[in-house]
Design an enzyme around this catalytic site. Sequence first.
Site, PDB file in Angstrom:
ATOM      1  N   LEU A 352       0.831  -1.200   0.000  1.00 19.25           N
ATOM      2  CA  LEU A 352       0.000   0.000   0.000  1.00 19.25           C
ATOM      3  C   LEU A 352       0.863   1.247   0.000  1.00 19.25           C
ATOM      4  O   LEU A 352       0.507   2.268  -0.577  1.00 19.25           O
ATOM      5  CB  LEU A 352      -0.898   0.012   1.243  1.00 19.25           C
ATOM      6  CG  LEU A 352      -1.950  -1.081   1.329  1.00 19.25           C
ATOM      7  CD1 LEU A 352      -2.646  -1.032   2.677  1.00 19.25           C
ATOM      8  CD2 LEU A 352      -2.973  -0.909   0.215  1.00 19.25           C
ATOM      9  N   GLY A 356       8.995   5.798   6.402  1.00 23.14           N
ATOM     10  CA  GLY A 356      10.345   5.742   6.937  1.00 23.14           C
ATOM     11  C   GLY A 356      10.574   4.508   7.787  1.00 23.14           C
ATOM     12  O   GLY A 356      11.665   3.985   7.861  1.00 23.14           O
ATOM     13  N   LYS A 375       1.669  -3.196   8.834  1.00 26.41           N
ATOM     14  CA  LYS A 375       2.887  -2.393   8.738  1.00 26.41           C
ATOM     15  C   LYS A 375       4.055  -3.208   9.267  1.00 26.41           C
ATOM     16  O   LYS A 375       4.015  -3.698  10.401  1.00 26.41           O
ATOM     17  CB  LYS A 375       2.715  -1.121   9.562  1.00 26.41           C
ATOM     18  CG  LYS A 375       3.955  -0.259   9.571  1.00 26.41           C
ATOM     19  CD  LYS A 375       3.600   1.194   9.446  1.00 26.41           C
ATOM     20  CE  LYS A 375       4.762   1.959   8.826  1.00 26.41           C
ATOM     21  NZ  LYS A 375       4.342   3.073   8.039  1.00 26.41           N
ATOM     22  N   ASP A 471       3.244  13.295  15.131  1.00 28.84           N
ATOM     23  CA  ASP A 471       3.483  13.357  13.686  1.00 28.84           C
ATOM     24  C   ASP A 471       2.186  13.607  12.921  1.00 28.84           C
ATOM     25  O   ASP A 471       1.857  12.889  11.994  1.00 28.84           O
ATOM     26  CB  ASP A 471       4.168  12.075  13.210  1.00 28.84           C
ATOM     27  CG  ASP A 471       4.994  12.306  11.953  1.00 28.84           C
ATOM     28  OD1 ASP A 471       5.172  13.482  11.566  1.00 28.84           O
ATOM     29  OD2 ASP A 471       5.453  11.313  11.355  1.00 28.84           O
TER      30      ASP A 471
END
Length: 671
Positions: A352, A356, A375, A471
């Site tokens: 997908l 980082g 992930k 973030d």
Amino acid sequence: MAIDLRSLLLQILLYVYYIPLALAQDVNQFIYNGFHDQANLSLQGIAEIHPNGLLQLTNLSRNEVGRAFYPFPINFDTTSSLSFSTNFVFAMVPEVIKKNLGGHGIAFTISPSTDFTQAEANRYLGLFNASNNNLSTNHIFAIELDPIPDFDFGNITNHVGINVNGMKSVELAPAEYFSKKEGKNLSLELLSGNPIHTWIDYDGAEKLLNVTLAPTTIPKPDMPLLSRHIDLSQILLKSMYVGFSSATGTLASYQYILGWSFNKSGPAQSLDVSSLPPLPEGRKVKPSLVIITSLITVALVLITVAGAAAYILRRKKYEELLEDWEEEYGPHRFSYRNLYKATKGFKDKELLGEGGFGKVYMGILPSSNVQIAVKRVSHDSKQGMKEFVAEIVSMGRLRHRNLVQLLGYCRRRGELLLVYDYMPNGSLDRFLYRNEKTNLNWAQRFRIIKGVASGLLYLHEEWEQVVLHRDVKASNVLLDAGLNGRLGDFGLAKLYDHGTNPQPTRVVGTVGYLAPEVTRTGRATTCSDVFAFGAFLLEVACGRKPIELQADGLSEQVLVLVDWVSECCRRGAILDTSDPRLEGNYVVDEMELVLKLGLFCSHATPASRPSMKQVVQFLDGDADLRELPHYSASFGAFTSNESSDFISVPFSQASAPSMSSTDSILRGIGR
Ligand SMILES: *[C@@H]1O[C@H](CO)[C@@H](O)[C@H](O)[C@H]1NC(C)=O
Ligand SMILES: *[C@@H]1O[C@H](CO)[C@@H](O)[C@H](O)[C@H]1NC(C)=O
Ligand SMILES: *[C@@H]1O[C@H](CO)[C@@H](O)[C@H](O)[C@H]1NC(C)=O
């Protein structure tokens, strides 16, 4: 009386005639279809007769001799026609069925004596020794069946030889038999363990010696293996013993005689092969059986090895790290095998996005058909892993419609896998900057802004503990099927710190979203999250990145979004900064609110920024921005020394505004 005399004469005549005939018959020929009780052989060395009639000359004892001779000497007529005929069945069974690994073989022997006490085993076959070998005074004739080559004696592997007075054969040949069926000689393996029939025929008139071999399964072949003119009357004496001598050397084998027939005057009787004693079980090994057995063994070994390898590879493929302390997180734990299957083996097709921290893959859980995003975060440190996982699991308890739900995790060596809800519409930045997605209208954008604000408020104030996002940015806002904004990656930047660097000195965040005080102190706060949220507001309203490179043909210059909006605001033209792709289609009050709130949140002084609670109130219209006491002062603050500090953050990276190490973990959930 005369009658008595006649009958007496007849009786005497009968006696004189018949008795010598009977004696001569005894010595002329004999036949042993197996050596049963009546067999009165003279045995020497380790020779023995099995109860079933099998004559065993040697066993596996090394450097031994075994002999068996007919107990009475035979009178050979050396003056006129000396002839004889004999046939026997022998077998040599090695310990291991391997070519040429066995004893020295068997010799059919005609000898003037059965005293061989001085003879040696090994290559002398129990017949000679080094000093009397080849002496003509020996008067020994032998046919040797020898599987072992002896180069001193000029012989070869697996041979049949005619020996006179010594071990050097006067004639020899490889063991073969003539096959009528094939019309040619076929090889015979002496040490095969199979019984072999041997015929030795000497015709004294022709002075011709024939030696013939064959498997016991076929009758005597028409063609002899060896055929030699030889005058045995020059060699043999009048009274001779016949029998067998056999020897083992450093290698040994069982050497057997199964049956024997001899005749001094005429062809020897045929042995009844079917009535010969059987070889001991397991010793008579058929070569085909050996081959089949070894093939099966090899196959089994290969299958076992392949199976073990497959098992190990499979174990390795799905191997994960699971420690005792993780037990309580059981429900949050995914098996690597399931994730592997869900993502079709982490195929590039399922990729997908790539951030980082690692790659994000789309997957479908095999058991429930639930769509997930996985992930893969590379994570080598063991340090802090426990806290890391504990926080991940507690993140999993965060539930808000504007947060991307963390479903669980899996741990492998050097790798952490985080499992999230799948967001079908991907990240917001793709809609804003990349033309691959349709444009978002103002109503959609405003709803996304409000959603993200409420998600961030939940993290800051509404959950049991304060969770910093660290973030916030457009690429970390994901859109669900209803195009609602959801914050992804919350708290992970901080979590990642646990594993790699326990000191809070590392700057986490993305350039352009990073509050000036964070670059100085390295400490994130709710205020720094608000700063980033301000940058995000301007991003959505203006359709521009917080820091952009603009080329005007001559030089490149950096456009700092917040400075530009602030300047336009001071000129009273703040709406000029709205995204041109909206083509003026927006609610003016809302646009102005978002832009000014963006500036307000971007205040250089942390304490001057609003809280997320206030932000939500402004966005909902429950509070008015203009009522704030320091409202007008807020917008002059961006050119202060503090903010120039912020601008001085690595500009060499301005074209790639993310600090690579701090890039969003969840960037690109969804396509
Ligand atoms: C061979 O036979 C001899 C005599 O019967 C016996 O003493 C010896 O133990 C046997 N050797 C083997 C290895 O069976
Ligand atoms: C067997 O042979 C021996 C001589 O080797 C002899 O003394 C003995 O009588 C014979 N026995 C039989 C039953 O023939
Ligand atoms: C070899 O055998 C012969 C005859 O049996 C004997 O006289 C001689 O002593 C033996 N020599 C050795 C070295 O054993």
